[in-house]
Design a protein around this motif. Sequence first.
Motif, PDB file in Angstrom:
ATOM      1  N   ALA A 236       0.437  -1.146   0.347  1.00 53.68           N
ATOM      2  CA  ALA A 236       0.268   0.152   0.159  1.00 53.68           C
ATOM      3  C   ALA A 236       0.566   1.174   0.028  1.00 53.68           C
ATOM      4  O   ALA A 236       0.056   2.451   0.093  1.00 53.68           O
ATOM      5  CB  ALA A 236      -1.188   0.471   1.584  1.00 53.68           C
ATOM      6  N   ASP A 237       1.892   1.198   0.253  1.00 54.29           N
ATOM      7  CA  ASP A 237       3.504   2.555   0.245  1.00 54.29           C
ATOM      8  C   ASP A 237       2.577   3.702   1.126  1.00 54.29           C
ATOM      9  O   ASP A 237       2.453   4.379   0.971  1.00 54.29           O
ATOM     10  CB  ASP A 237       3.078   2.886  -0.792  1.00 54.29           C
ATOM     11  CG  ASP A 237       3.768   2.395  -2.270  1.00 54.29           C
ATOM     12  OD1 ASP A 237       5.169   1.939  -2.002  1.00 54.29           O
ATOM     13  OD2 ASP A 237       3.159   1.854  -2.759  1.00 54.29           O
ATOM     14  N   ALA A 238       2.254   2.921   2.336  1.00 56.13           N
ATOM     15  CA  ALA A 238       1.881   3.224   3.591  1.00 56.13           C
ATOM     16  C   ALA A 238       2.490   2.781   4.988  1.00 56.13           C
ATOM     17  O   ALA A 238       3.042   1.367   4.650  1.00 56.13           O
ATOM     18  CB  ALA A 238       0.594   2.916   3.915  1.00 56.13           C
ATOM     19  N   ILE A 239       1.848   3.837   6.142  1.00 52.87           N
ATOM     20  CA  ILE A 239       2.582   3.283   7.457  1.00 52.87           C
ATOM     21  C   ILE A 239       0.853   2.814   8.221  1.00 52.87           C
ATOM     22  O   ILE A 239       0.177   4.274   7.999  1.00 52.87           O
ATOM     23  CB  ILE A 239       3.711   4.079   8.055  1.00 52.87           C
ATOM     24  CG1 ILE A 239       4.640   4.146   7.070  1.00 52.87           C
ATOM     25  CG2 ILE A 239       3.571   3.836   9.373  1.00 52.87           C
ATOM     26  CD1 ILE A 239       5.542   3.439   7.366  1.00 52.87           C
TER      27      ILE A 239
ATOM     28  N   ALA B 280       4.359   8.437  -2.180  1.00 53.39           N
ATOM     29  CA  ALA B 280       4.909   7.587  -3.544  1.00 53.39           C
ATOM     30  C   ALA B 280       4.308   6.107  -3.610  1.00 53.39           C
ATOM     31  O   ALA B 280       3.884   5.229  -2.664  1.00 53.39           O
ATOM     32  CB  ALA B 280       6.565   7.590  -3.533  1.00 53.39           C
ATOM     33  N   THR B 281       4.529   5.999  -4.834  1.00 54.09           N
ATOM     34  CA  THR B 281       4.299   4.261  -5.021  1.00 54.09           C
ATOM     35  C   THR B 281       5.799   3.350  -5.556  1.00 54.09           C
ATOM     36  O   THR B 281       6.066   4.246  -5.907  1.00 54.09           O
ATOM     37  CB  THR B 281       3.181   4.745  -6.382  1.00 54.09           C
ATOM     38  OG1 THR B 281       3.789   5.062  -7.719  1.00 54.09           O
ATOM     39  CG2 THR B 281       1.893   4.981  -5.785  1.00 54.09           C
TER      40      THR B 281
ATOM     41  N   THR C 261       9.292  12.798   5.224  1.00 53.21           N
ATOM     42  CA  THR C 261      10.418  13.219   5.360  1.00 53.21           C
ATOM     43  C   THR C 261      11.187  11.734   4.650  1.00 53.21           C
ATOM     44  O   THR C 261      11.686  11.034   5.065  1.00 53.21           O
ATOM     45  CB  THR C 261      11.057  13.596   5.753  1.00 53.21           C
ATOM     46  OG1 THR C 261      10.647  15.046   6.552  1.00 53.21           O
ATOM     47  CG2 THR C 261      12.777  15.060   5.265  1.00 53.21           C
ATOM     48  N   THR C 262      11.766  12.259   3.130  1.00 53.82           N
ATOM     49  CA  THR C 262      12.351  10.747   2.477  1.00 53.82           C
ATOM     50  C   THR C 262      14.081  11.661   2.267  1.00 53.82           C
ATOM     51  O   THR C 262      14.404  12.683   1.486  1.00 53.82           O
ATOM     52  CB  THR C 262      11.713  10.845   0.977  1.00 53.82           C
ATOM     53  OG1 THR C 262      10.646  10.117   1.288  1.00 53.82           O
ATOM     54  CG2 THR C 262      12.475   9.223   0.377  1.00 53.82           C
ATOM     55  N   TYR C 263      14.640  10.517   2.621  1.00 48.65           N
ATOM     56  CA  TYR C 263      16.503  10.764   2.309  1.00 48.65           C
ATOM     57  C   TYR C 263      16.989   9.700   1.602  1.00 48.65           C
ATOM     58  O   TYR C 263      16.865   8.608   1.752  1.00 48.65           O
ATOM     59  CB  TYR C 263      17.237  10.290   4.016  1.00 48.65           C
ATOM     60  CG  TYR C 263      16.387  11.766   4.863  1.00 48.65           C
ATOM     61  CD1 TYR C 263      17.258  12.646   4.956  1.00 48.65           C
ATOM     62  CD2 TYR C 263      15.301  10.733   5.661  1.00 48.65           C
ATOM     63  CE1 TYR C 263      16.910  13.528   6.208  1.00 48.65           C
ATOM     64  CE2 TYR C 263      14.535  11.732   6.832  1.00 48.65           C
ATOM     65  CZ  TYR C 263      16.086  12.775   6.703  1.00 48.65           C
ATOM     66  OH  TYR C 263      15.152  13.802   7.799  1.00 48.65           O
ATOM     67  N   PRO C 264      17.161  10.290   0.209  1.00 46.87           N
ATOM     68  CA  PRO C 264      17.750   8.964  -0.758  1.00 46.87           C
ATOM     69  C   PRO C 264      19.272   8.192  -0.486  1.00 46.87           C
ATOM     70  O   PRO C 264      20.096   9.461  -0.057  1.00 46.87           O
ATOM     71  CB  PRO C 264      18.097  10.061  -2.219  1.00 46.87           C
ATOM     72  CG  PRO C 264      16.663  11.127  -2.503  1.00 46.87           C
ATOM     73  CD  PRO C 264      16.578  11.211  -0.449  1.00 46.87           C
TER      74      PRO C 264
END
Length: 278
Positions: A106-109, A125-126, A160-163
């Motif tokens: 589900a691309d979820a928490i 994001a998917t 927040t996303t950290y690549p």
Amino acid sequence: MSVTEFKVDGAPYGVVAAGNEVWTTLVHTGRVATASGRVFDLDAPGSRPSVIVDGPDDAVWFSRNGDERIGRISYDGTVSAIDVAGAPYGLCVGPDGALWCTLMSADAIGRITPDGDVTTYPIGATGTFPAMITTYAGDLWFTLNQAGAIGRMTTNGEVTTYPLPTTGAGPVGISAGPDGVWFAELLANQAGRITADGDIKEYPLPADAKPHAVAATADGGCWLTLWRSGALLRLDAGGNIIAEHPLGDGSEPHGLTVDANGSVWVALETGALAQIRL
């Protein structure tokens, strides 16, 4: 150092020390067992119990991505479950005392209270494939396996996303330490650590080791299971390898935990719990 193995049928996967027991999920048979010999049948052979944690309520909680539920077993043996759609996998107790899980499909928490209330927060994001999850600095931190990134979510659902510096790293395991969050890069054969301000460092591991699970240590280092090479590895706070313990060719180590006495326990999918006394 000594290693003792406790045979457990059913492919041990996750492991946790809780309630004076060491518990393991048996991913292929739909059961949960303890090192002392207790076995709990979930009456759902395809439920695939996976990640297991010590809950906030004298019980262990575990993900069941095969039938989209979060399971619970009280220390005295009462079994129950809560429906959570989205293929739950990673699981932790959050800073608010609730259970938080990754929802792989589900691309979820997800957030689950001990009373059974479920709330879902999208990552935004998917195709990210969220894997393991931990708590650090008042937030939830999780690996995004297919996105090659570390995610961070507040308890209000802000993300927040950290690549990661290494493309295609395939992060899986994650664990919070005293001054940062350690994670395993399965496809890059590296360990990584991210600080609260988002600084990322990566550390090379033995070739083709395939690190899977991580357990941070109080001295700032961590333990890692090396799934492909069948070993347990210790890093210090600087990312240096300071110990490696072979667990047997083809042993397939997955989850690990450290008990109150300092012993490290590793779930070997080939059919055992390994206790490493240091």
